[in-house]
Design an enzyme around this catalytic site. Structure first.
Site, mmCIF file in Angstrom:
data_model
loop_
_atom_site.group_PDB
_atom_site.id
_atom_site.type_symbol
_atom_site.label_atom_id
_atom_site.label_comp_id
_atom_site.label_asym_id
_atom_site.label_seq_id
_atom_site.Cartn_x
_atom_site.Cartn_y
_atom_site.Cartn_z
ATOM 1 N N HIS A 1 13.657 51.082 -12.267
ATOM 2 C CA HIS A 1 12.701 51.639 -11.311
ATOM 3 C C HIS A 1 13.235 52.995 -10.882
ATOM 4 C CE1 HIS A 1 9.944 50.873 -7.578
ATOM 5 N NE2 HIS A 1 10.016 52.175 -7.868
ATOM 6 N N GLU B 1 9.242 50.537 -13.866
ATOM 7 C CA GLU B 1 8.473 50.312 -12.647
ATOM 8 C C GLU B 1 8.378 51.610 -11.854
ATOM 9 O OE1 GLU B 1 10.654 47.474 -10.397
ATOM 10 O OE2 GLU B 1 10.128 45.785 -11.683
ATOM 11 N N HIS C 1 11.466 39.562 -7.854
ATOM 12 C CA HIS C 1 12.042 39.896 -6.561
ATOM 13 C C HIS C 1 12.760 38.687 -5.975
ATOM 14 C CE1 HIS C 1 12.234 43.451 -3.944
ATOM 15 N NE2 HIS C 1 12.584 42.584 -3.022
#
Length: 248
Positions: free
Chosen positions: A44, A76, A198
């Site tokens: 990310h 991401e 997550h």
């Protein structure tokens, strides 16, 4: 099919960035993860490059292309013009779009598809036109799945942070698994694939995988890297693969 595992390398990069030194190596740890059986790597890149640096992207692309051609690269990020220009030359197999403010420490909520779906449609179309599978970060809200599907995305990634937060409360964990399961059921009914990510761990993955038999992929960073401090990266990847339903 067992759920695939993508290893998020942001925490490795964050540790590296504490010093002006090249270790721990992001590509080196990615190589160990893929050699141990991980199906892909996730990053990310944030605008301030506080963990993954923009220069890491080409290095990881080269690692996958040269040594692990069957693996996938998942990038991401918030779909700003700068993010799209950064990732398109890298040709990720999957792009996961998140509604993050750049100042956020980590992703902590999904898109509001009813309000933001029209904004997402042209971006999804653009990325799919460049050969990427597109996944959209989503809260565990079954009612939102028709609007998510209307964006043209291929998958949603269920935000599992609230589930991860129930590590010391089995009853709350069961409620969160059911919420995630109902959202996944609704997504599948709309023709969407389902990812999740997550705060997933070896301990909480099996219940999630049992409830969502169509779970295509989990992307795991913090919990996996924390375990790697104790078990090593290769051993940790094997532990997570077993939790995902792969034979040991």
């Amino acid at each position: 099919m067992p759920t695939e595992l993508s290893v998020n390398l942001n925490a490795v990069a964050m540790l590296r960035n504490r010093r002006d030194l090249p270790w721990p190596s992001v590509t080196g740890m990615g190589r160990i993860a893929l050699e141990a059986g991980a199906h892909g790597l996730t990053v990310h890149p944030r605008p301030d490059q506080r963990h993954i640096r923009f220069s890491d992207l080409a290095d990881l692309r080269q690692l996958i292309d040269a040594e692990f051609p069957d693996a996938e690269f998942n990038i991401e990020g918030y779909p700003s013009a700068e993010f799209l220009a950064l990732i398109e030359p890298i040709r990720p197999e999957q792009v996961t779009l998140v509604p993050d403010d750049p100042r956020q420490a980590t992703s902590d909520h999904g898109w509001n598809f009813a309000e933001q779906g029209e904004q997402l449609k042209p971006i999804v179309e653009r990325l799919k036109g460049r050969g990427a599978r597109v996944s959209l970060f989503a809260d565990a809200d079954a009612a939102q799945m028709p609007a998510a599907a209307a964006t043209g995305a291929d998958r949603i990634e269920l935000y599992t942070g609230p589930y991860g937060g129930t590590f010391d409360d089995p009853e709350a964990a069961a409620r969160e698994v059911q919420r995630l399961g109902l959202a996944a059921d609704a997504a599948v009914a709309e023709g969407l694939g389902v990812n999740a990510g997550h705060d997933l761990t070896v301990a909480n993955l099996p219940a999630l995988v049992r409830r969502i038999p169509d779970l295509a992929e989990v992307s795991i960073g913090h919990g996996l890297i924390a375990d790697a401090l104790e078990h090593g990266m290769a051993g940790t990847v094997r532990r997570f693969l077993e939790a995902c339903g792969h034979a040991g």
